[in-house]
Design an enzyme around this catalytic site. Sequence first.
Site, PDB file in Angstrom:
ATOM      1  N   CYS A 296      21.446  29.291 -40.018  1.00 54.00           N
ATOM      2  CA  CYS A 296      22.667  29.412 -40.801  1.00 54.00           C
ATOM      3  C   CYS A 296      22.809  30.845 -41.327  1.00 54.00           C
ATOM      4  CB  CYS A 296      22.661  28.424 -41.964  1.00 54.00           C
ATOM      5  SG  CYS A 296      24.171  28.472 -42.959  1.00 54.00           S
TER       6      CYS A 296
ATOM      7  N   CYS B  68      22.012  30.814 -49.082  1.00 53.18           N
ATOM      8  CA  CYS B  68      21.771  29.918 -50.211  1.00 53.18           C
ATOM      9  C   CYS B  68      20.270  29.914 -50.510  1.00 53.18           C
ATOM     10  CB  CYS B  68      22.258  28.517 -49.889  1.00 53.18           C
ATOM     11  SG  CYS B  68      24.001  28.450 -49.421  1.00 53.18           S
TER      12      CYS B  68
ATOM     13  N   CYS C 115      17.850  26.934 -49.601  1.00 57.68           N
ATOM     14  CA  CYS C 115      17.951  26.275 -48.295  1.00 57.68           C
ATOM     15  C   CYS C 115      16.990  26.841 -47.264  1.00 57.68           C
ATOM     16  CB  CYS C 115      19.389  26.377 -47.775  1.00 57.68           C
ATOM     17  SG  CYS C 115      19.650  25.432 -46.258  1.00 57.68           S
TER      18      CYS C 115
ATOM     19  N   CYS D  32      25.798  10.161 -42.032  1.00 53.99           N
ATOM     20  CA  CYS D  32      26.199  11.523 -42.371  1.00 53.99           C
ATOM     21  C   CYS D  32      25.547  12.506 -41.403  1.00 53.99           C
ATOM     22  CB  CYS D  32      25.792  11.858 -43.797  1.00 53.99           C
ATOM     23  SG  CYS D  32      26.336  10.644 -45.017  1.00 53.99           S
TER      24      CYS D  32
ATOM     25  N   CYS E 282      30.423  10.539 -42.325  1.00 52.79           N
ATOM     26  CA  CYS E 282      30.572  11.722 -43.158  1.00 52.79           C
ATOM     27  C   CYS E 282      29.965  12.908 -42.419  1.00 52.79           C
ATOM     28  CB  CYS E 282      29.862  11.507 -44.504  1.00 52.79           C
ATOM     29  SG  CYS E 282      29.956  12.912 -45.645  1.00 52.79           S
TER      30      CYS E 282
ATOM     31  N   CYS F  50      33.565  14.316 -50.669  1.00 53.14           N
ATOM     32  CA  CYS F  50      32.213  14.104 -51.172  1.00 53.14           C
ATOM     33  C   CYS F  50      31.724  15.473 -51.639  1.00 53.14           C
ATOM     34  CB  CYS F  50      31.312  13.547 -50.069  1.00 53.14           C
ATOM     35  SG  CYS F  50      29.575  13.371 -50.534  1.00 53.14           S
TER      36      CYS F  50
ATOM     37  N   ARG G  62      25.963   9.452 -56.022  1.00 55.02           N
ATOM     38  CA  ARG G  62      24.918   9.291 -55.017  1.00 55.02           C
ATOM     39  C   ARG G  62      23.607   9.936 -55.484  1.00 55.02           C
ATOM     40  NH1 ARG G  62      27.310   6.988 -50.649  1.00 55.02           N
ATOM     41  NH2 ARG G  62      29.568   7.277 -50.448  1.00 55.02           N
TER      42      ARG G  62
END
Length: 372
Positions: free
Chosen positions: A58, A62, A65, A104, A138, A198, A270
């Site tokens: 990616c 972040c 992550c 998901c 999702c 979400c 959640r």
Amino acid sequence: MGHGVTRDCTCHRRDEVTDVYNAPLLDLVYKAATVHRIYNDPSMVQRCTLLSIKTGGCPENCSYCSQSSHWSDETGLKAEKLMDLEPVYEAALRAKESGSTRFCMGAAWRGPSQVGPRQWDRVLEMVRRIRGLGMEVCTTLGMLTPEQARELREAGLTAYNHNLDTSPEYYGKITTTRKYEDRLSTLAAVRDAGISVCAGGIIGLGEEDQDRVGLLLQLATLPEHPESVPINRLVAVKGTPLQDQEAPSGLDLVRCIATARIVMPRTVVRLSAGRLDLSSAEQALAFMAGANSIFDGDKLLTTPNNDRNEDSKMFDLLGLRSRPAFLNYPSGNDSSRDFEAAAAAGASSHSHGSGCCGGGCGSKQQQQQATA
């Protein structure tokens, strides 16, 4: 009790949410449990499965992550190609057989715009095939354009996950490769396409209590409350900038869940990443405070997760039942309805509520009960 407010609206003020958050914990849990029982079935908890369909590489930075390419040498996580359709479909079949009702899929992308049309078409076909199983679907694929959101809606997507992570004020300390406004723009595109939103965040990033309040305030004052709000507890991964960050306590997590339940009474809250080292008692308190969904299976994207058999035992112990797919989502968009309702909704324009509650206000009697 006089700690904060209980209104099913999108007009909360910071001081109101702060008062809710800062209430004595037992008082807070009691009030959240009361609200939860007014608006939801407290014994109904959804079981969801999350699969990484494209791992690593990616371009975002972040700091929590493991999939960021910025520290892939430190984490040892190599970039993988987008999975083929059949293995993803088979994983969804296994998840359904194990009791999950929402599947998901996450891709470590900045957004679909960075990949070619063949990969994007493959993701759309994954959505179609899994929706055909009668499961909610999702995805979390990074930032979306309005056109990409519309294509996902046409493919049958139920919800799109795009977490805000933390407060607007603290966000720049977590990532510098995108802005908070980018997140809000994607949520707007999802909402306008008729897909359920979400959106949640992570606690334990080094933020202060005021940042947790800021995150919950931001979510509770979106144009419409999200269908779902995942509350994640940091799982520190070796090699990331936050590798030495201490995880928040289970009671910190409960406080955030209870506050979310009070300010967004109809939203599905959640209980997400970070459950692995929580006791059944801590998780029970989270369910009492308003959590009504978990992610099961042995992995959440790249981090370990609770065993399904252990979760089943916990459900039996606590008297919890698995939420069926497409049970009414009061804060959901057209896409959170079943096939017949979704088809009918697709034939007409998507409508939004009006007023401070976005069309989601509870009855006067419910509000009086909740504030008594």
